[in-house]
Design an enzyme around this catalytic site. Structure first.
Site, PDB file in Angstrom:
ATOM      1  N   ASP A 225       0.843  -1.195   0.000  1.00 18.70           N
ATOM      2  CA  ASP A 225       0.000   0.000   0.000  1.00 18.70           C
ATOM      3  C   ASP A 225       0.882   1.250   0.000  1.00 18.70           C
ATOM      4  O   ASP A 225       1.682   1.457   0.911  1.00 18.70           O
ATOM      5  CB  ASP A 225      -0.890  -0.017   1.246  1.00 18.70           C
ATOM      6  CG  ASP A 225      -1.991   1.026   1.214  1.00 18.70           C
ATOM      7  OD1 ASP A 225      -1.803   2.085   0.601  1.00 18.70           O
ATOM      8  OD2 ASP A 225      -3.044   0.767   1.831  1.00 18.70           O
TER       9      ASP A 225
ATOM     10  N   GLY B  53      -1.509  -4.736  -2.645  1.00 20.29           N
ATOM     11  CA  GLY B  53      -1.488  -3.299  -2.458  1.00 20.29           C
ATOM     12  C   GLY B  53      -2.665  -2.801  -1.649  1.00 20.29           C
ATOM     13  O   GLY B  53      -3.246  -3.535  -0.843  1.00 20.29           O
ATOM     14  N   HIS B  54      -3.020  -1.542  -1.886  1.00 15.12           N
ATOM     15  CA  HIS B  54      -4.084  -0.878  -1.144  1.00 15.12           C
ATOM     16  C   HIS B  54      -5.401  -1.646  -1.277  1.00 15.12           C
ATOM     17  O   HIS B  54      -6.096  -1.901  -0.286  1.00 15.12           O
ATOM     18  CB  HIS B  54      -4.231   0.549  -1.680  1.00 15.12           C
ATOM     19  CG  HIS B  54      -5.199   1.400  -0.948  1.00 15.12           C
ATOM     20  ND1 HIS B  54      -5.036   1.757   0.378  1.00 15.12           N
ATOM     21  CD2 HIS B  54      -6.358   1.996  -1.352  1.00 15.12           C
ATOM     22  CE1 HIS B  54      -6.033   2.531   0.757  1.00 15.12           C
ATOM     23  NE2 HIS B  54      -6.859   2.684  -0.267  1.00 15.12           N
ATOM     24  N   PHE B  55      -5.748  -2.042  -2.493  1.00 16.48           N
ATOM     25  CA  PHE B  55      -6.982  -2.792  -2.742  1.00 16.48           C
ATOM     26  C   PHE B  55      -6.708  -4.288  -2.667  1.00 16.48           C
ATOM     27  O   PHE B  55      -6.929  -5.034  -3.625  1.00 16.48           O
ATOM     28  CB  PHE B  55      -7.574  -2.415  -4.097  1.00 16.48           C
ATOM     29  CG  PHE B  55      -8.368  -1.139  -4.080  1.00 16.48           C
ATOM     30  CD1 PHE B  55      -9.716  -1.138  -3.781  1.00 16.48           C
ATOM     31  CD2 PHE B  55      -7.764   0.071  -4.357  1.00 16.48           C
ATOM     32  CE1 PHE B  55     -10.456   0.036  -3.766  1.00 16.48           C
ATOM     33  CE2 PHE B  55      -8.480   1.254  -4.353  1.00 16.48           C
ATOM     34  CZ  PHE B  55      -9.837   1.235  -4.049  1.00 16.48           C
TER      35      PHE B  55
END
Length: 493
Positions: free
Chosen positions: A236, A262-264
C-alpha cells in the site's frame, strides 16, 4: 449452486438518498461493509457473493460516492459521512453488527464506534489506518493541504484522475491480472459525475481531521478491546505495514494477516481474505448464539435488587449462564465465603447495598478473593454520586445531595477509591456509574452511549439520563467486550 440473493435498495437519511446492497438472512450475524476512496459499495460485490448466503451483509454508498444522491448544499466532511452512516444504520434497523472498514471506512467506522460502542460486535480492518506510523510520505503530502490555502484544491484534484485511480489498484499488487479493470473504470465513472469532484475535493481537504482523531480511536480500542481482524496489503503506497502492526498495541489479541498485495488487497486476494472473514464472523457468532459472544458464566451479587436483577435478566437474555445471588448477601464481605461461592465463574457483577459499610467491605473482599477463586473479571455497579459536576467536586459532597441516599453514595464512592488504589491486583475490574439523577424505569433501546469518565454523559439539552434496561445493557456489554478495564465508566443517551 449456493449463491446469495443480493438486493439493491435506497433509504432516505436526512435528505440523502442512500444506496445500499443487502444480502443474507437478517437473523444471521450482520456485517456492515464500509468502502474506501475512490470506490463505493461495488468494491464488495465478490465478497458479498462469497459470504452472502451465511451472513447478513449491508454495504452502503457514502454521499459523494457510487449511487447515493445528496442534496445541493450537503456538507462534505468526515463527520457528515459518519452522520449519514449512523442514520443509515438506524433506518435499516441494525442494532448489533461487525464492521468491515477499508480506507475511508476507517474514519467512518471509528466515528460510529465511538458514538455507539454498544452496536459493535467486532472490527475487521483492511488497509484502514488509525496510527501516525501508518501514514506514508505520499499520504502525509496529500493530507497536508487545507481548505482556503492557495493551490490546495488544485493539488488534491490530481487524485481524481484515471491514472491515479488505476494506480491505487495496481501499485503494490503481486499479480495485476487478478484485478478486474472494471473496478477502476467504474470508480472513475462515478468520480466524473456532476458535482463529484467538488465533493471529493472537500473530503480530501478535510482528511487531516481524521489524523486528529487517531488518539480518540486508539483510546476506544484500548477501552473496548473489540474482537479485531486486521488484513493488510503490504504494498500500500498510502498506508504501509507499520499501520497494521500498530493495532496490536491497543488490541493485543487482534488477529493480523498481511498479504503481498497493495491498497486494494481485497480485489486481488479475495480467495484468501474471504475465508478469514468467515471464520472471524463464526467466532463472533458463538455458534449461532444471539449477541455475538461466547457463553459466559456470570455471578450476580445483588440479583434480587433493582439494578442487579436487570443485569441478570439482560445477561440471561443474551444466552449467558447466570448465577443470581441475593442482594443482602453478607458473605460478599467475607473473602473465604466469596472464594467458595464464586469459583468457576468467568465474571462477577456486584450490585450491592447495605448497612455497616457492606459495599466498600465487599469491594475489598472481592479484590482479595477473586484471584483465589480463579475469577479475573469484576464489574462493580456503583452509584452516580461519585461522579463530578465540576473538576474535583463530586455530587455526593454537594450540600444539596439528598440525605436519604447519602450513606449509600458515600459507601459506593469509597468502593471506587478502593478499586483504584489496588494498583497491583490481577482483577480486571470495572466500575459502572449510572447518571447521578435520571436512572429511570424502562426497557433497553440500544441507543445509549458508554464512556470511561468521571463526569456524567449528557445529551444536547445537558441532561444525563438512561433507562434501567439500557444501563444493564451497558454493564453486560462491558463484560462481553472486556472493556473499561480498571476504569470507571458511565452510560447515558
Amino acid at each position: 449452486m449456493d449463491m446469495p440473493r443480493v438486493s439493491h435498495r435506497y433509504v432516505e437519511v436526512d435528505g440523502v438518498r442512500v444506496f445500499y446492497r443487502e444480502a443474507g438472512p437478517r437473523d444471521a450475524p450482520t456485517l456492515l461493509l464500509l468502502h474506501g476512496f475512490p470506490t463505493a459499495s461495488h468494491q464488495f460485490r465478490r465478497l458479498i457473493d462469497a459470504l452472502g448466503t451465511r451472513y447478513h451483509l449491508l454495504a452502503p454508498d457514502y454521499p459523494g460516492f457510487g449511487h447515493t444522491e445528496a442534496p445541493d448544499g450537503f456538507r462534505y466532511d468526515f463527520e457528515a459521512l459518519a452522520d449519514v452512516a449512523e442514520g443509515f444504520v438506524r433506518a435499516v434497523g441494525a442494532t448489533r453488527f461487525a464492521v468491515y472498514a477499508f480506507d475511508f471506512g476507517g474514519p467512518v467506522g471509528f466515528r460510529l464506534a465511538v458514538r455507539h460502542p454498544e452496536w459493535i460486535t467486532g472490527l475487521i480492518v483492511q488497509n484502514a489506518n488509525a496510527y501516525e506510523e501508518g501514514l506514508s510520505a505520499m499520504a502525509r503530502a496529500a493530507i497536508a493541504h487545507r481548505t482556503g490555502e492557495p493551490g490546495a484544491a488544485e493539488a488534491v484534484r490530481e487524485l481524481f484522475t484515471l491514472p491515479v485511480t488505476r494506480g491505487q489498484y495496481e501499485q503494490g499488487a503481486a499479480d495485476t491480472t487478478l484485478i478486474d479493470p472494471d473496478a477502476w473504470t467504474l470508480d472513475q465513472h462515478h468520480l466524473d459525475r456532476p458535482g463529484r469532484i467538488a465533493a471529493q475535493t472537500a473530503l480530501a481537504l478535510d482528511y487531516h481531521s481524521n489524523v486528529a482523531q487517531y488518539p480518540v480511536w486508539q483510546r476506544w480500542l484500548r477501552e473496548h478491546r473489540p474482537p479485531t481482524l486486521v488484513l493488510w496489503g503490504v504494498g500500500d503506497g498510502f498506508f504501509p505495514e507499520e499501520g497494521a502492526r500498530a493495532y496490536l498495541r491497543d488490541v493485543p489479541d487482534a488477529e493480523l494477516h498481511v498479504f503481498d498485495s497493495g491498497h486494494f488487497a481485497l480485489a486481488e486476494r479475495l480467495p484468501e481474505i474471504a475465508p478469514l472473514v468467515a471464520r472471524f464472523l463464526d467466532r463472533l457468532a458463538g455458534q449461532g448464539r444471539p449477541g455475538g459472544q461466547r457463553r459466559l458464566r456470570i455471578a450476580v451479587l445483588g440479583a434480587s435488587g433493582h439494578l442487579g436483577g436487570a443485569v441478570a435478566r439482560e445477561a440471561e437474555a443474551r444466552g449467558h449462564a447466570v448465577t443470581p445471588l441475593g442482594r443482602g448477601a453478607a458473605y460478599a464481605a467475607d473473602p473465604a465465603a466469596v472464594v467458595g461461592v464464586l469459583g468457576g465463574h468467568d465474571a462477577v457483577v456486584a450490585s450491592l447495598k447495605g448497612g455497616d459499610r457492606l459495599v466498600p467491605r465487599a469491594a475489598a473482599a472481592l479484590l482479595e478473593a477473586l484471584p483465589k477463586a480463579g475469577v479475573e473479571r469484576l464489574l462493580f455497579v456503583g452509584g452516580g454520586g461519585s461522579l463530578e459536576y465540576a473538576p474535583g467536586r463530586r455530587f455526593v459532597d454537594s450540600p444539596d445531595f439528598p440525605p436519604q441516599y447519602l450513606e449509600t453514595a458515600r459507601d459506593q464512592a469509597q468502593a471506587l477509591d478502593l478499586l483504584r488504589a489496588a494498583t497491583d491486583t490481577p482483577v480486571a475490574w470495572s466500575y459502572a456509574s449510572p447518571p447521578p439523577m435520571h436512572l429511570v424505569p424502562g426497557e433497553r433501546t440500544g441507543n445509549h452511549r458508554a464512556e470511561a469518565r468521571d463526569t456524567p454523559l449528557v445529551d444536547d439539552e445537558g441532561v444525563s439520563r438512561i433507562t434501567v434496561g439500557d444501563f444493564a445493557a451497558a454493564v453486560v456489554d462491558a463484560i462481553e467486550r472486556g472493556s473499561f478495564v480498571r476504569r470507571r465508566f458511565t452510560a447515558a443517551y
